[in-house]
Write a protein that holds these residues in place. Structure first.
Motif, PDB file in Angstrom:
ATOM      1  N   LEU A  68     -49.286 -28.915  13.048  1.00  0.00           N
ATOM      2  CA  LEU A  68     -47.976 -28.933  12.407  1.00  0.00           C
ATOM      3  C   LEU A  68     -47.310 -27.574  12.556  1.00  0.00           C
ATOM      4  CD1 LEU A  68     -48.468 -27.366   9.372  1.00  0.00           C
ATOM      5  CD2 LEU A  68     -49.894 -29.399   9.185  1.00  0.00           C
ATOM      6  N   TYR A  69     -46.015 -27.581  12.305  1.00  0.00           N
ATOM      7  CA  TYR A  69     -45.245 -26.337  12.374  1.00  0.00           C
ATOM      8  C   TYR A  69     -44.101 -26.415  11.378  1.00  0.00           C
ATOM      9  CZ  TYR A  69     -41.800 -29.054  15.008  1.00  0.00           C
ATOM     10  OH  TYR A  69     -40.879 -29.996  15.387  1.00  0.00           O
ATOM     11  N   GLY A  70     -43.502 -25.271  11.115  1.00  0.00           N
ATOM     12  CA  GLY A  70     -42.387 -25.241  10.188  1.00  0.00           C
ATOM     13  C   GLY A  70     -41.976 -23.820   9.866  1.00  0.00           C
ATOM     14  N   ILE A  71     -41.141 -23.694   8.849  1.00  0.00           N
ATOM     15  CA  ILE A  71     -40.611 -22.393   8.465  1.00  0.00           C
ATOM     16  C   ILE A  71     -40.377 -22.409   6.958  1.00  0.00           C
ATOM     17  CG2 ILE A  71     -38.213 -23.067   8.839  1.00  0.00           C
ATOM     18  CD1 ILE A  71     -39.765 -19.586   9.568  1.00  0.00           C
ATOM     19  N   GLY A  72     -40.471 -21.250   6.364  1.00  0.00           N
ATOM     20  CA  GLY A  72     -40.210 -21.139   4.946  1.00  0.00           C
ATOM     21  C   GLY A  72     -39.693 -19.753   4.606  1.00  0.00           C
ATOM     22  N   LEU A  73     -39.150 -19.632   3.423  1.00  0.00           N
ATOM     23  CA  LEU A  73     -38.638 -18.341   2.950  1.00  0.00           C
ATOM     24  C   LEU A  73     -38.894 -18.245   1.456  1.00  0.00           C
ATOM     25  CD1 LEU A  73     -37.022 -15.749   3.697  1.00  0.00           C
ATOM     26  CD2 LEU A  73     -34.978 -16.981   2.896  1.00  0.00           C
ATOM     27  N   GLY A  74     -39.443 -17.116   1.041  1.00  0.00           N
ATOM     28  CA  GLY A  74     -39.666 -16.856  -0.369  1.00  0.00           C
ATOM     29  C   GLY A  74     -38.895 -15.628  -0.810  1.00  0.00           C
TER      30      GLY A  74
ATOM     31  N   VAL B 251     -38.655 -10.208  -0.221  1.00  0.00           N
ATOM     32  CA  VAL B 251     -38.323 -11.345   0.638  1.00  0.00           C
ATOM     33  C   VAL B 251     -39.475 -11.544   1.625  1.00  0.00           C
ATOM     34  CG1 VAL B 251     -36.699 -12.306   2.304  1.00  0.00           C
ATOM     35  CG2 VAL B 251     -35.864 -10.891   0.399  1.00  0.00           C
ATOM     36  N   ILE B 252     -40.018 -12.760   1.653  1.00  0.00           N
ATOM     37  CA  ILE B 252     -41.174 -13.044   2.495  1.00  0.00           C
ATOM     38  C   ILE B 252     -40.870 -14.237   3.392  1.00  0.00           C
ATOM     39  CG2 ILE B 252     -43.609 -13.665   2.556  1.00  0.00           C
ATOM     40  CD1 ILE B 252     -43.920 -12.419  -0.170  1.00  0.00           C
ATOM     41  N   PRO B 253     -40.713 -14.029   4.705  1.00  0.00           N
ATOM     42  CA  PRO B 253     -40.605 -15.173   5.624  1.00  0.00           C
ATOM     43  C   PRO B 253     -41.962 -15.839   5.769  1.00  0.00           C
ATOM     44  CG  PRO B 253     -40.648 -13.114   6.853  1.00  0.00           C
ATOM     45  CD  PRO B 253     -40.633 -12.738   5.396  1.00  0.00           C
ATOM     46  N   LEU B 254     -41.959 -17.144   5.898  1.00  0.00           N
ATOM     47  CA  LEU B 254     -43.200 -17.903   5.935  1.00  0.00           C
ATOM     48  C   LEU B 254     -43.238 -18.805   7.167  1.00  0.00           C
ATOM     49  CD1 LEU B 254     -43.234 -18.991   2.187  1.00  0.00           C
ATOM     50  CD2 LEU B 254     -44.649 -17.209   3.216  1.00  0.00           C
TER      51      LEU B 254
ATOM     52  N   THR C 138     -39.446 -31.364   3.276  1.00  0.00           N
ATOM     53  CA  THR C 138     -38.749 -30.221   2.705  1.00  0.00           C
ATOM     54  C   THR C 138     -39.127 -30.074   1.240  1.00  0.00           C
ATOM     55  OG1 THR C 138     -36.871 -30.633   4.181  1.00  0.00           O
ATOM     56  CG2 THR C 138     -36.493 -29.166   2.302  1.00  0.00           C
ATOM     57  N   GLN C 139     -39.332 -28.840   0.822  1.00  0.00           N
ATOM     58  CA  GLN C 139     -39.647 -28.579  -0.574  1.00  0.00           C
ATOM     59  C   GLN C 139     -38.934 -27.316  -1.043  1.00  0.00           C
ATOM     60  OE1 GLN C 139     -43.713 -27.325  -2.122  1.00  0.00           O
ATOM     61  NE2 GLN C 139     -43.582 -29.406  -2.938  1.00  0.00           N
ATOM     62  N   LEU C 140     -38.302 -27.425  -2.220  1.00  0.00           N
ATOM     63  CA  LEU C 140     -37.651 -26.290  -2.875  1.00  0.00           C
ATOM     64  C   LEU C 140     -38.355 -26.089  -4.203  1.00  0.00           C
ATOM     65  CD1 LEU C 140     -35.286 -24.222  -2.948  1.00  0.00           C
ATOM     66  CD2 LEU C 140     -33.935 -26.007  -4.084  1.00  0.00           C
ATOM     67  N   ALA C 141     -38.827 -24.866  -4.451  1.00  0.00           N
ATOM     68  CA  ALA C 141     -39.623 -24.604  -5.654  1.00  0.00           C
ATOM     69  C   ALA C 141     -39.112 -23.366  -6.376  1.00  0.00           C
ATOM     70  CB  ALA C 141     -41.088 -24.427  -5.284  1.00  0.00           C
TER      71      ALA C 141
ATOM     72  N   ARG D  55     -38.669 -20.586  -3.481  1.00  0.00           N
ATOM     73  CA  ARG D  55     -39.257 -20.777  -2.156  1.00  0.00           C
ATOM     74  C   ARG D  55     -38.705 -22.053  -1.536  1.00  0.00           C
ATOM     75  NH1 ARG D  55     -42.940 -19.381  -5.698  1.00  0.00           N
ATOM     76  NH2 ARG D  55     -43.706 -21.489  -6.035  1.00  0.00           N
ATOM     77  N   LEU D  56     -38.352 -21.973  -0.274  1.00  0.00           N
ATOM     78  CA  LEU D  56     -37.876 -23.127   0.486  1.00  0.00           C
ATOM     79  C   LEU D  56     -38.782 -23.301   1.693  1.00  0.00           C
ATOM     80  CD1 LEU D  56     -35.749 -25.344   1.014  1.00  0.00           C
ATOM     81  CD2 LEU D  56     -34.439 -23.622   2.304  1.00  0.00           C
ATOM     82  N   LEU D  57     -39.336 -24.511   1.867  1.00  0.00           N
ATOM     83  CA  LEU D  57     -40.277 -24.784   2.949  1.00  0.00           C
ATOM     84  C   LEU D  57     -39.874 -26.056   3.690  1.00  0.00           C
ATOM     85  CD1 LEU D  57     -43.577 -24.282   0.903  1.00  0.00           C
ATOM     86  CD2 LEU D  57     -42.596 -22.639   2.507  1.00  0.00           C
ATOM     87  N   PHE D  58     -40.022 -26.002   5.019  1.00  0.00           N
ATOM     88  CA  PHE D  58     -39.828 -27.198   5.842  1.00  0.00           C
ATOM     89  C   PHE D  58     -40.958 -27.264   6.848  1.00  0.00           C
ATOM     90  CE2 PHE D  58     -38.460 -29.172   9.789  1.00  0.00           C
ATOM     91  CZ  PHE D  58     -38.085 -30.437   9.321  1.00  0.00           C
ATOM     92  N   SER D  59     -41.544 -28.449   7.027  1.00  0.00           N
ATOM     93  CA  SER D  59     -42.634 -28.602   7.968  1.00  0.00           C
ATOM     94  C   SER D  59     -42.618 -29.998   8.571  1.00  0.00           C
ATOM     95  CB  SER D  59     -43.985 -28.354   7.271  1.00  0.00           C
ATOM     96  OG  SER D  59     -44.184 -29.315   6.246  1.00  0.00           O
ATOM     97  N   LYS D  60     -43.217 -30.130   9.748  1.00  0.00           N
ATOM     98  CA  LYS D  60     -43.395 -31.427  10.386  1.00  0.00           C
ATOM     99  C   LYS D  60     -44.566 -31.348  11.364  1.00  0.00           C
ATOM    100  CE  LYS D  60     -40.214 -32.840  13.158  1.00  0.00           C
ATOM    101  NZ  LYS D  60     -38.877 -33.211  13.692  1.00  0.00           N
TER     102      LYS D  60
END
Length: 256
Positions: free
Chosen positions: A38-44, A57-60, A221-224, A249-254
């Motif tokens: 899997l792959y994706g991107i997130g930002l905290g 700020v943490i890129p994920l 997608t998840q927003l926390a 935190r915002l995360l997206f993966s697939k």
């Protein structure tokens, strides 16, 4: 600030994709939790409680693999060693996004850098009837603080169409080594404006809320959101000017 990286790692695991909301875990997981790469991107983004250090700020970037027992999501690793009914016992490892250097704030001038580290330990997870309960014990394996953390969390998932909502409560205990490393002031760092301070054990409490959905771009997608109240052992530090912090935190993966 991100008090501990397992909060991020738990979010990553939970969002790849949604966990089954049923007690028939085997069949449901096969359908809703596919295995593979899997792959994706997130930002905290989180408020810092240090003086003069507004936010972290943490890129994920997310690149990893999920199998029957092993999950590898970048530096977040978990391995299921035992499952009995609805209880799972896991080995876990995750980075600790914490620390500072002199350039982060004037209050740190003349202080030694406090480094990011890596924690590892044991976790227990229980899920039933949309309730989630977890306990973990981790230790700083890179020996930066030589500290440990014990934490427990409780949450419940609610569903409305393709959207899933989860309020949660987390209580974490940090030992004196951890608190002193990240919030203490050593004798050779003390000044008139920044007195010597030795941190003691601390218990923090956090409330969280997340919204998750599989409807965007064939992924998940998840927003926390989280708000954490800090123990007096931390807020009494001369480095600290707030007793709480908010993070998002915002995360997206697939899957490939």
């Amino acid at each position: 600030m991100f008090k501990h990286a397992f909060c991020i790692g738990t979010l990553l695991v939970a969002s790849l994709p949604l966990q089954a909301q049923t007690d028939e875990r085997g069949a449901a997981r096969a359908q809703l939790e596919p295995k593979g790469f899997l792959y994706g991107i997130g930002l905290g983004v989180s408020e810092e409680i240090y003086q003069g250090y507004d936010r972290r700020v943490i890129p994920l970037p997310i690149l990893g693999y999920r199998g029957d027992k092993l999950s590898v999501l970048g530096p977040f690793i978990s391995y299921e060693v035992l499952e009995v009914n609805d209880i799972e016992i896991l080995l876990q490892a995750a980075p600790r996004f914490q620390g500072f250097d002199e350039s982060d704030s004037d209050v740190f001038r003349g202080m030694a850098e406090r480094d990011f580290s890596m924690d590892a330990g044991l976790g227990v997870r229980y899920e039933r009837n949309n309730w989630k309960f977890n306990v973990s014990a981790v230790h700083d394996v890179l020996d930066k603080s030589d500290g440990y953390e014990l934490s427990t969390g409780l949450g419940k998932v609610f569903r409305s169409g393709p959207f899933f909502y989860e309020p949660s409560l987390t209580v974490s205990y940090l030992d004196s080594n951890h608190v002193d490393y990240y919030y203490g002031v050593r004798l050779n760092e003390a000044t008139n404006m920044r007195p010597y301070y030795q941190g003691d054990n601390a218990t923090n409490v956090a409330l969280g809320f997340s919204v998750s959905t599989p409807i965007f771009f064939d992924g998940f997608t998840q927003l926390a959101f989280d708000y954490t109240w800090f123990d007096d052992s931390i807020t009494n530090s001369p480095l600290v000017d707030s007793d709480g912090s908010f993070s998002v935190r915002l995360l997206f993966s697939k899957f490939f």
